[in-house]
Design an enzyme around this catalytic site. Structure first.
Site, PDB file in Angstrom:
ATOM      1  N   ARG A  70       0.860  -1.202   0.000  1.00  0.00           N
ATOM      2  CA  ARG A  70       0.000   0.000   0.000  1.00  0.00           C
ATOM      3  C   ARG A  70       0.889   1.242   0.000  1.00  0.00           C
ATOM      4  NH1 ARG A  70      -1.373   1.689   4.590  1.00  0.00           N
ATOM      5  NH2 ARG A  70      -2.162  -0.279   5.439  1.00  0.00           N
ATOM      6  N   TYR A  92     -16.260  16.838 -15.463  1.00  0.00           N
ATOM      7  CA  TYR A  92     -16.684  15.437 -15.471  1.00  0.00           C
ATOM      8  C   TYR A  92     -17.720  15.206 -14.368  1.00  0.00           C
ATOM      9  CZ  TYR A  92     -16.488  10.455 -14.599  1.00  0.00           C
ATOM     10  OH  TYR A  92     -16.831   9.150 -14.371  1.00  0.00           O
ATOM     11  N   ASP A 129      -7.107  19.052 -13.964  1.00  0.00           N
ATOM     12  CA  ASP A 129      -7.418  17.722 -14.502  1.00  0.00           C
ATOM     13  C   ASP A 129      -6.983  17.738 -15.968  1.00  0.00           C
ATOM     14  OD1 ASP A 129      -8.621  15.496 -15.668  1.00  0.00           O
ATOM     15  OD2 ASP A 129     -10.386  15.574 -14.386  1.00  0.00           O
ATOM     16  N   LYS A 148      -7.699   6.712 -19.201  1.00  0.00           N
ATOM     17  CA  LYS A 148      -7.991   7.235 -20.534  1.00  0.00           C
ATOM     18  C   LYS A 148      -6.729   7.172 -21.414  1.00  0.00           C
ATOM     19  CE  LYS A 148     -12.024   7.734 -18.815  1.00  0.00           C
ATOM     20  NZ  LYS A 148     -12.073   8.271 -17.512  1.00  0.00           N
TER      21      LYS A 148
END
Ligand SMILES: Cc1ncc(COP(=O)(O)O)c(C=O)c1O
Length: 379
Positions: free
Chosen positions: A46, A98, A170, A195
């Protein structure tokens, strides 16, 4: 290194064990220690994982940053940024963003006492009017999803610096091939690596890149403490994807231009939203801050009829009707009923997300096949 070289080599070292050119997929949760604390820099996956670390270095390199962080999704990356805040703090965000980012802000973080303002940022003077002593972050998405508005990152960064705010951008739609927000004054770059960075529609992932060590340390703390990390296999896939980002983007841009021009000349099409057109209201800013105009295009049809739009997306064959974008294959979507369904109709229509709006993620297939497909579906 220049950009294309960085996509392949940026931040990378050959594996020390056997000289593997690609980093091995270290599919392990933990690492053997010879004595408590006697490890080779990795204790628990982690916190750190060598495959993820190689990817995080690649993120930092291609965005001209110093520190990269990988997350289990784009939204997990945004979640980490907003966790820099405390109750009472305020965020000024792009209004045309978004839908999932809007949902995270309004349905999760608003309940934790963080206040969000959503405004059009094409005119950056709007931003200053909302700044008060509680304002901490300016959240910019450019080009915006799905209206393809362009926000002047440099102009917003002048405001964020003046008031000592964090500017987060972003950069999912543009990718660092087209624009590098840190060079334009942003403090944090965020990606849905799902993406274009991944590029093959086979992984969900998020990324953050920063230059400032103190900000990086706060984000690494949140990444480890909240734990929304990605796995080593996914890290490997995105690292592989990044190596062809520049050649894919070049073709996305070429095909995007041809599709945008085809649509603009189609008698049934009302409006095409693509920043490469001279008549696009922010074309000059796009031209100055982007290297090209990308493969994301939205358009509306005459009559603004919901059913007509549904028929077009159902009839497309080479373009697959699907959520998401940025993969090698062309995708189409109907924002009002898909990506932006979580935004109330009155709100989404204010920003142009009307019933007939169709969003295209133009892929890297042969352009003749893409145009023929659009032709049969629209006609
Ligand atoms: C611009 C933008 N930002 C953030 C996200 C969220 O990313 P993810 O789906 O990887 O959580 C998306 C997803 O579509 C997006 O398009």
């Amino acid at each position: 290194m220049k950009f294309n070289t960085k996509t392949i080599h940026g931040g990378q070292k050959h594996d020390t064990a056997f000289g593997a050119v690609m980093p091995p997929i270290y599919q392990t949760s933990t690492y053997a220690q010879t004595t408590p604390g006697g490890h080779k820099g990795f204790e628990y996956s982690r916190t750190h994982n060598p495959t993820r670390h190689a990817l995080e270095n690649a993120f930092a390199s291609i965005e001209n940053g110093k520190f990269g962080l990988a997350f289990g999704s784009g939204l997990a990356a945004i979640d980490a940024v907003i966790k820099l805040l405390k109750p009472g703090d305020e965020v000024i965000s792009t209004n045309d963003l978004y839908g999932g980012s809007y949902r995270l802000f309004t349905k999760i973080f608003q309940d934790f006492g963080i206040k969000f303002h959503f405004i059009g940022m094409q005119n950056t003077t709007n931003i200053e009017e909302l700044i008060n002593e509680n304002t901490k972050i300016i959240w910019v998405e450019t080009p915006t999803n799905p209206m393809m508005n362009i926000i002047d990152i440099k102009a917003v960064s002048e405001i964020s610096k003046k008031y000592k705010l964090i500017l987060a951008v972003d950069n999912t739609f543009a990718t660092p091939y087209l624009q590098q927000p840190l060079d334009l004054g942003a403090d944090i770059v965020m990606h849905s690596a799902t993406k274009y960075l991944g590029g093959h529609s086979d992984v969900v992932m998020g990324a953050l890149v920063v230059k400032d060590k103190e900000l990086a340390d706060r984000l690494y703390f949140i990444q480890n403490a909240s734990g929304a990390v990605c796995g080593p296999q996914d890290s490997f896939l995105v690292l592989r994807g990044i190596k062809t980002l520049h050649v894919r983007m070049q073709r996305h841009c070429e095909n995007g231009k041809d599709v945008a021009e085809y649509l603009r000349n189609h008698p049934k099409v009302k409006k095409v939203y693509w920043p490469g057109f001279e008549e696009h209201p922010n074309h000059l800013i796009a031209k100055s801050q982007m290297n090209d105009f990308g493969g994301m295009i939205s358009f509306t049809t005459k009559g603004n009829n919901y059913d007509d739009a549904i028929k077009i997306v159902e009839n497309l064959k080479v373009f697959t009707l699907a959520e998401s974008l940025g993969g090698v294959e062309s995708l189409c979507g109907h924002p009002a009923s898909m990506t932006h369904a979580s935004i109330p109709k009155t709100e989404r229509e204010k920003t142009g997300v009307v019933d007939s709006l169709i969003r295209l993620s133009v892929g890297i297939e042969d352009i003749e096949d893409l145009i023929a497909d659009l032709n049969q579906a629209i006609n």
